[in-house]
Design a protein around this motif. Structure first.
Motif, PDB file in Angstrom:
ATOM      1  N   GLY A 236     -15.157 -17.547   9.620  1.00  0.00           N
ATOM      2  CA  GLY A 236     -13.821 -17.483  10.200  1.00  0.00           C
ATOM      3  C   GLY A 236     -13.296 -16.067  10.262  1.00  0.00           C
ATOM      4  N   VAL A 237     -12.009 -15.911   9.999  1.00  0.00           N
ATOM      5  CA  VAL A 237     -11.356 -14.605  10.106  1.00  0.00           C
ATOM      6  C   VAL A 237     -11.883 -13.667   9.025  1.00  0.00           C
ATOM      7  CG1 VAL A 237      -9.143 -13.383   9.992  1.00  0.00           C
ATOM      8  CG2 VAL A 237      -9.274 -15.616  11.125  1.00  0.00           C
ATOM      9  N   THR A 238     -12.247 -12.467   9.447  1.00  0.00           N
ATOM     10  CA  THR A 238     -12.678 -11.422   8.528  1.00  0.00           C
ATOM     11  C   THR A 238     -11.718 -10.241   8.648  1.00  0.00           C
ATOM     12  OG1 THR A 238     -14.132 -10.408  10.175  1.00  0.00           O
ATOM     13  CG2 THR A 238     -15.117 -12.064   8.717  1.00  0.00           C
ATOM     14  N   GLU A 239     -11.748  -9.374   7.657  1.00  0.00           N
ATOM     15  CA  GLU A 239     -10.946  -8.156   7.730  1.00  0.00           C
ATOM     16  C   GLU A 239     -11.856  -6.956   7.517  1.00  0.00           C
ATOM     17  OE1 GLU A 239      -7.332  -6.015   5.380  1.00  0.00           O
ATOM     18  OE2 GLU A 239      -6.998  -8.103   5.977  1.00  0.00           O
ATOM     19  N   ALA A 240     -11.858  -6.052   8.487  1.00  0.00           N
ATOM     20  CA  ALA A 240     -12.682  -4.846   8.400  1.00  0.00           C
ATOM     21  C   ALA A 240     -12.085  -3.880   7.387  1.00  0.00           C
ATOM     22  CB  ALA A 240     -12.768  -4.189   9.778  1.00  0.00           C
ATOM     23  N   GLY A 241     -12.864  -2.918   6.982  1.00  0.00           N
ATOM     24  CA  GLY A 241     -12.423  -1.934   6.013  1.00  0.00           C
ATOM     25  C   GLY A 241     -11.152  -1.207   6.421  1.00  0.00           C
ATOM     26  N   TRP A 242     -10.926  -1.033   7.702  1.00  0.00           N
ATOM     27  CA  TRP A 242      -9.729  -0.339   8.197  1.00  0.00           C
ATOM     28  C   TRP A 242      -8.534  -1.285   8.356  1.00  0.00           C
ATOM     29  CZ3 TRP A 242     -14.330  -0.827  10.730  1.00  0.00           C
ATOM     30  CH2 TRP A 242     -14.363  -1.713  11.803  1.00  0.00           C
ATOM     31  N   GLY A 243      -8.738  -2.585   8.021  1.00  0.00           N
ATOM     32  CA  GLY A 243      -7.623  -3.530   7.986  1.00  0.00           C
ATOM     33  C   GLY A 243      -7.481  -4.452   9.180  1.00  0.00           C
ATOM     34  N   GLN A 244      -8.287  -4.256  10.201  1.00  0.00           N
ATOM     35  CA  GLN A 244      -8.186  -5.107  11.389  1.00  0.00           C
ATOM     36  C   GLN A 244      -8.816  -6.467  11.119  1.00  0.00           C
ATOM     37  OE1 GLN A 244     -10.700  -4.074  14.716  1.00  0.00           O
ATOM     38  NE2 GLN A 244      -9.141  -4.751  16.194  1.00  0.00           N
ATOM     39  N   ARG A 245      -8.058  -7.520  11.407  1.00  0.00           N
ATOM     40  CA  ARG A 245      -8.583  -8.878  11.271  1.00  0.00           C
ATOM     41  C   ARG A 245      -9.272  -9.260  12.583  1.00  0.00           C
ATOM     42  NH1 ARG A 245      -3.565 -12.338  10.063  1.00  0.00           N
ATOM     43  NH2 ARG A 245      -2.722 -10.920  11.603  1.00  0.00           N
ATOM     44  N   ALA A 246     -10.335 -10.045  12.475  1.00  0.00           N
ATOM     45  CA  ALA A 246     -11.096 -10.462  13.659  1.00  0.00           C
ATOM     46  C   ALA A 246     -11.764 -11.802  13.400  1.00  0.00           C
ATOM     47  CB  ALA A 246     -12.153  -9.414  14.014  1.00  0.00           C
ATOM     48  N   ILE A 247     -12.111 -12.465  14.484  1.00  0.00           N
ATOM     49  CA  ILE A 247     -12.875 -13.706  14.414  1.00  0.00           C
ATOM     50  C   ILE A 247     -13.932 -13.656  15.511  1.00  0.00           C
ATOM     51  CG2 ILE A 247     -11.315 -15.033  15.917  1.00  0.00           C
ATOM     52  CD1 ILE A 247     -11.881 -17.407  13.869  1.00  0.00           C
TER      53      ILE A 247
ATOM     54  N   MET B 293      -0.955  -3.575  16.110  1.00  0.00           N
ATOM     55  CA  MET B 293      -0.382  -4.578  15.212  1.00  0.00           C
ATOM     56  C   MET B 293      -0.886  -4.413  13.780  1.00  0.00           C
ATOM     57  SD  MET B 293       1.752  -5.848  17.167  1.00  0.00           S
ATOM     58  CE  MET B 293       2.429  -7.126  16.134  1.00  0.00           C
ATOM     59  N   VAL B 294      -2.086  -3.880  13.604  1.00  0.00           N
ATOM     60  CA  VAL B 294      -2.579  -3.590  12.257  1.00  0.00           C
ATOM     61  C   VAL B 294      -1.662  -2.543  11.617  1.00  0.00           C
ATOM     62  CG1 VAL B 294      -4.492  -2.649  10.876  1.00  0.00           C
ATOM     63  CG2 VAL B 294      -4.983  -4.140  12.841  1.00  0.00           C
ATOM     64  N   VAL B 295      -1.376  -1.485  12.381  1.00  0.00           N
ATOM     65  CA  VAL B 295      -0.492  -0.435  11.878  1.00  0.00           C
ATOM     66  C   VAL B 295       0.873  -1.023  11.534  1.00  0.00           C
ATOM     67  CG1 VAL B 295       0.671   1.747  12.421  1.00  0.00           C
ATOM     68  CG2 VAL B 295      -1.698   1.374  13.167  1.00  0.00           C
ATOM     69  N   LYS B 296       1.428  -1.819  12.451  1.00  0.00           N
ATOM     70  CA  LYS B 296       2.748  -2.417  12.213  1.00  0.00           C
ATOM     71  C   LYS B 296       2.729  -3.338  10.989  1.00  0.00           C
ATOM     72  CE  LYS B 296       4.876  -2.257  16.738  1.00  0.00           C
ATOM     73  NZ  LYS B 296       5.576  -3.037  17.766  1.00  0.00           N
ATOM     74  N   ARG B 297       1.653  -4.100  10.822  1.00  0.00           N
ATOM     75  CA  ARG B 297       1.541  -5.003   9.669  1.00  0.00           C
ATOM     76  C   ARG B 297       1.577  -4.212   8.359  1.00  0.00           C
ATOM     77  NH1 ARG B 297      -3.234  -6.975   7.432  1.00  0.00           N
ATOM     78  NH2 ARG B 297      -4.401  -6.545   9.350  1.00  0.00           N
ATOM     79  N   PHE B 298       0.840  -3.095   8.323  1.00  0.00           N
ATOM     80  CA  PHE B 298       0.833  -2.263   7.124  1.00  0.00           C
ATOM     81  C   PHE B 298       2.204  -1.643   6.876  1.00  0.00           C
ATOM     82  CE2 PHE B 298      -4.015  -1.457   7.406  1.00  0.00           C
ATOM     83  CZ  PHE B 298      -4.260  -2.634   6.721  1.00  0.00           C
ATOM     84  N   LEU B 299       2.837  -1.134   7.935  1.00  0.00           N
ATOM     85  CA  LEU B 299       4.163  -0.534   7.775  1.00  0.00           C
ATOM     86  C   LEU B 299       5.183  -1.585   7.345  1.00  0.00           C
ATOM     87  CD1 LEU B 299       4.235   1.877  10.852  1.00  0.00           C
ATOM     88  CD2 LEU B 299       3.840   2.478   8.442  1.00  0.00           C
ATOM     89  N   ASP B 300       5.104  -2.780   7.934  1.00  0.00           N
ATOM     90  CA  ASP B 300       6.021  -3.867   7.574  1.00  0.00           C
ATOM     91  C   ASP B 300       5.838  -4.319   6.121  1.00  0.00           C
ATOM     92  OD1 ASP B 300       7.087  -3.773  10.112  1.00  0.00           O
ATOM     93  OD2 ASP B 300       6.080  -5.599  10.812  1.00  0.00           O
ATOM     94  N   SER B 301       4.636  -4.111   5.579  1.00  0.00           N
ATOM     95  CA  SER B 301       4.376  -4.505   4.187  1.00  0.00           C
ATOM     96  C   SER B 301       4.939  -3.482   3.195  1.00  0.00           C
ATOM     97  CB  SER B 301       2.881  -4.688   3.950  1.00  0.00           C
ATOM     98  OG  SER B 301       2.230  -3.426   3.831  1.00  0.00           O
ATOM     99  N   GLY B 302       5.480  -2.371   3.729  1.00  0.00           N
ATOM    100  CA  GLY B 302       6.067  -1.359   2.865  1.00  0.00           C
ATOM    101  C   GLY B 302       5.247  -0.091   2.724  1.00  0.00           C
ATOM    102  N   MET B 303       4.070  -0.063   3.340  1.00  0.00           N
ATOM    103  CA  MET B 303       3.254   1.143   3.271  1.00  0.00           C
ATOM    104  C   MET B 303       3.897   2.240   4.129  1.00  0.00           C
ATOM    105  SD  MET B 303      -0.567  -0.541   3.566  1.00  0.00           S
ATOM    106  CE  MET B 303      -1.501   0.958   3.359  1.00  0.00           C
ATOM    107  N   SER B 304       3.774   3.480   3.697  1.00  0.00           N
ATOM    108  CA  SER B 304       4.242   4.616   4.497  1.00  0.00           C
ATOM    109  C   SER B 304       3.207   4.935   5.570  1.00  0.00           C
ATOM    110  CB  SER B 304       4.445   5.834   3.590  1.00  0.00           C
ATOM    111  OG  SER B 304       3.177   6.287   3.117  1.00  0.00           O
ATOM    112  N   MET B 305       3.569   5.827   6.485  1.00  0.00           N
ATOM    113  CA  MET B 305       2.599   6.265   7.494  1.00  0.00           C
ATOM    114  C   MET B 305       1.418   6.955   6.822  1.00  0.00           C
ATOM    115  SD  MET B 305       3.173   5.549  10.738  1.00  0.00           S
ATOM    116  CE  MET B 305       2.660   6.851  11.856  1.00  0.00           C
TER     117      MET B 305
END
Length: 154
Positions: free
Chosen positions: A93-104, A122-134
């Protein structure tokens, strides 16, 4: 010279046309009956006749290439995908690459590999929305800050 896209062999043009339209919301650019183009992706029934090769030499399942799509609404696509009963998944099913992108990854009706990945924006936005800085996102994804800014502008 101008690159025009990919043409894949299909057994049933109508079933395959519906598969790609329903799952990916592709619009038909040209329809010649046994050849349909979505603009960039074309489907060809009777590939053997077109190329002058034996029908039995056309592979039923190929593991040397994949069609790749990116989706902004990745979770919504997964919901749409799981509502179908004609999907054969590759892996767990869904996997997540080392750089954070989810794929199927899964097969289409003719055994071609399809990968649908979460759009990089959207990967970038997901990380920023989780509270991570740029800076933290840049480190997590192993890309430069300018690349992240370019993704966010796209």
């Amino acid at each position: 010279m101008k690159y025009q896209g990919v043409c894949i062999a299909v057994k049933d043009i109508n079933l395959s046309k519906n598969f790609y339209q329903d799952l990916f919301d592709l619009e038909i650019f040209q329809d010649y009956g046994i050849n349909i183009s979505f603009g960039g992706l074309s489907l060809q029934q009777e590939f053997d006749w077109l190329l002058g090769i034996p029908k039995d030499s056309i592979l039923k399942q190929s593991h040397n290439m994949e069609l790749y799509f990116e989706e902004d609404e990745f979770d919504g696509f997964i919901t749409k995908l799981t509502q179908r009963n004609d999907i054969r998944y590759i892996g767990d099913g869904v996997t997540e690459a080392g750089w954070g992108q989810r794929a199927i990854r899964f097969y289409d009706l003719d055994g071609h590999i399809i990968e649908v990945g979460e759009s990089m924006k959207m990967v970038v936005k997901r990380f920023l929305d989780s509270g991570m800085s740029m800076a933290e996102t840049s480190k997590r994804m192993d890309v430069s800050l300018s690349d992240l800014e370019t993704l966010l502008r796209s």
